[in-house]
Design an enzyme around this catalytic site. Sequence first.
Site, PDB file in Angstrom:
ATOM      1  N   ASN A  89       0.858  -1.187   0.000  1.00  0.00           N
ATOM      2  CA  ASN A  89       0.000   0.000   0.000  1.00  0.00           C
ATOM      3  C   ASN A  89       0.893   1.236   0.000  1.00  0.00           C
ATOM      4  OD1 ASN A  89      -1.802   2.045   0.476  1.00  0.00           O
ATOM      5  ND2 ASN A  89      -2.429   1.354   2.510  1.00  0.00           N
ATOM      6  N   LYS A  96       0.084   4.251  -0.235  1.00  0.00           N
ATOM      7  CA  LYS A  96      -0.557   5.435   0.366  1.00  0.00           C
ATOM      8  C   LYS A  96      -0.344   6.663  -0.541  1.00  0.00           C
ATOM      9  CE  LYS A  96      -0.178   3.162   4.788  1.00  0.00           C
ATOM     10  NZ  LYS A  96      -0.061   3.250   6.230  1.00  0.00           N
ATOM     11  N   HIS A 141      -9.376   1.005   4.940  1.00  0.00           N
ATOM     12  CA  HIS A 141      -8.067   1.189   5.570  1.00  0.00           C
ATOM     13  C   HIS A 141      -8.226   2.118   6.776  1.00  0.00           C
ATOM     14  CE1 HIS A 141      -3.995   2.425   6.358  1.00  0.00           C
ATOM     15  NE2 HIS A 141      -3.647   1.283   5.800  1.00  0.00           N
ATOM     16  N   GLU A 196      -6.687   4.553   7.837  1.00  0.00           N
ATOM     17  CA  GLU A 196      -6.587   5.992   7.591  1.00  0.00           C
ATOM     18  C   GLU A 196      -7.880   6.555   7.011  1.00  0.00           C
ATOM     19  OE1 GLU A 196      -2.944   5.409   5.493  1.00  0.00           O
ATOM     20  OE2 GLU A 196      -2.070   4.825   7.408  1.00  0.00           O
ATOM     21  N   GLU A 242      -5.126  -4.894  10.625  1.00  0.00           N
ATOM     22  CA  GLU A 242      -4.100  -3.880  10.833  1.00  0.00           C
ATOM     23  C   GLU A 242      -4.395  -3.138  12.131  1.00  0.00           C
ATOM     24  OE1 GLU A 242      -2.155  -2.572   6.928  1.00  0.00           O
ATOM     25  OE2 GLU A 242      -4.085  -1.592   6.945  1.00  0.00           O
ATOM     26  N   GLY A 289       2.695   2.397  10.766  1.00  0.00           N
ATOM     27  CA  GLY A 289       3.627   3.509  10.566  1.00  0.00           C
ATOM     28  C   GLY A 289       4.321   3.946  11.842  1.00  0.00           C
ATOM     29  N   SER A 313       3.748  -2.028  10.354  1.00  0.00           N
ATOM     30  CA  SER A 313       5.202  -2.053  10.545  1.00  0.00           C
ATOM     31  C   SER A 313       5.838  -3.402  10.211  1.00  0.00           C
ATOM     32  CB  SER A 313       5.563  -1.620  11.971  1.00  0.00           C
ATOM     33  OG  SER A 313       5.112  -0.290  12.205  1.00  0.00           O
TER      34      SER A 313
HETATM   35  P1  13P Z   1       3.181   0.430   7.724  1.00  0.00           P
HETATM   36  O1  13P Z   1       3.726  -0.862   7.125  1.00  0.00           O
HETATM   37  O2  13P Z   1       3.901   1.641   7.216  1.00  0.00           O
HETATM   38  O3  13P Z   1       3.067   0.349   9.203  1.00  0.00           O
HETATM   39  O4  13P Z   1       1.683   0.590   7.151  1.00  0.00           O
HETATM   40  C1  13P Z   1       0.814  -0.479   7.246  1.00  0.00           C
HETATM   41  C2  13P Z   1      -0.383  -0.160   6.459  1.00  0.00           C
HETATM   42  O5  13P Z   1      -1.155   0.714   6.819  1.00  0.00           O
HETATM   43  C3  13P Z   1      -0.624  -0.911   5.219  1.00  0.00           C
HETATM   44  O6  13P Z   1      -1.894  -0.694   4.724  1.00  0.00           O
END
Ligand code: 13P
Length: 260
Positions: free
Chosen positions: A11, A13, A99, A101, A171, A177, A217
């Site tokens: 992803n 983003k 997701h 976010e 997640e 992140g 992560s």
């Molecule tokens: P990170 O791997 O940067 O923690 O992000 C995970 C994520 O949100 C994948 O959709």
Amino acid sequence: MTHRKPYVGGNWKMNTDGASGAELATAVAVALETEHSVDIAVFPPFPYLAGIGTLLRDRGSTVLLGAQDVSDQPGGAFTGEVSAAMLLDCGVKTVLVGHSERRHVIGEPDALLNAKAKAALAGGLDVVLCIGETLDQREAGETDEINERQARAGLAGIPAADMPRVTIAYEPVWAIGTGKTATPDDAQNAHAQIRRVLADLYTPEVAGAVRIQYGGSVKPANAAELFSCPDIDGGLIGGASLKATDFAAICHAAAAAPAL
Ligand code: 13P
């Protein structure tokens, strides 16, 4: 028990630009050209989907093209929205729905996410439904309850016949992140519980065939341990998917995980 082929998604983003996205997609396709024991997808930003779709197709790559979001509407006066049909037209095969976010930063509620999942499936796309608890919810001991609620709400009205086209991504929001990863035991417990919910919603056979990715992560250094858990069927990767060598290493770790 059903064999589940591992599945790893990158992803991206709101990262990359036209040139760096094409470069990253090319590097991922080259690095994973012979990796056939894992399903692999990349989720670039909307503006680059068509270009990267063409690039992957021209290379004959098996890397799947994914989108990070989709409208719940088929078309019309919805400024800024992108429909499933438009995505399909750009070579997209699968789409992220829910997701964290989008749930927590943009504020998308469960009912909208359910409508998006249905619109994507009806439009011929596969779906990766993302679920997971926040730090406050984890500390309050609500992890399983939140996952169950988000899974039930997200899948409401989706028939068993569509479930081969649905992946769940667990997640934990606090691990995204942040560099903090759920321990393999914590992640495995959450995944097993999510699979129990799927068995209750559908059948044990359907639940046994659904792939549940872990996200938060994941990096080359922790991927193998996470993917060796029996209910963890790959990962949804954020930061580490922006570096082709790291993403490829994570995909290879999924391929090397003990067969289920
Ligand atoms: P990170 O791997 O940067 O923690 O992000 C995970 C994520 O949100 C994948 O959709």
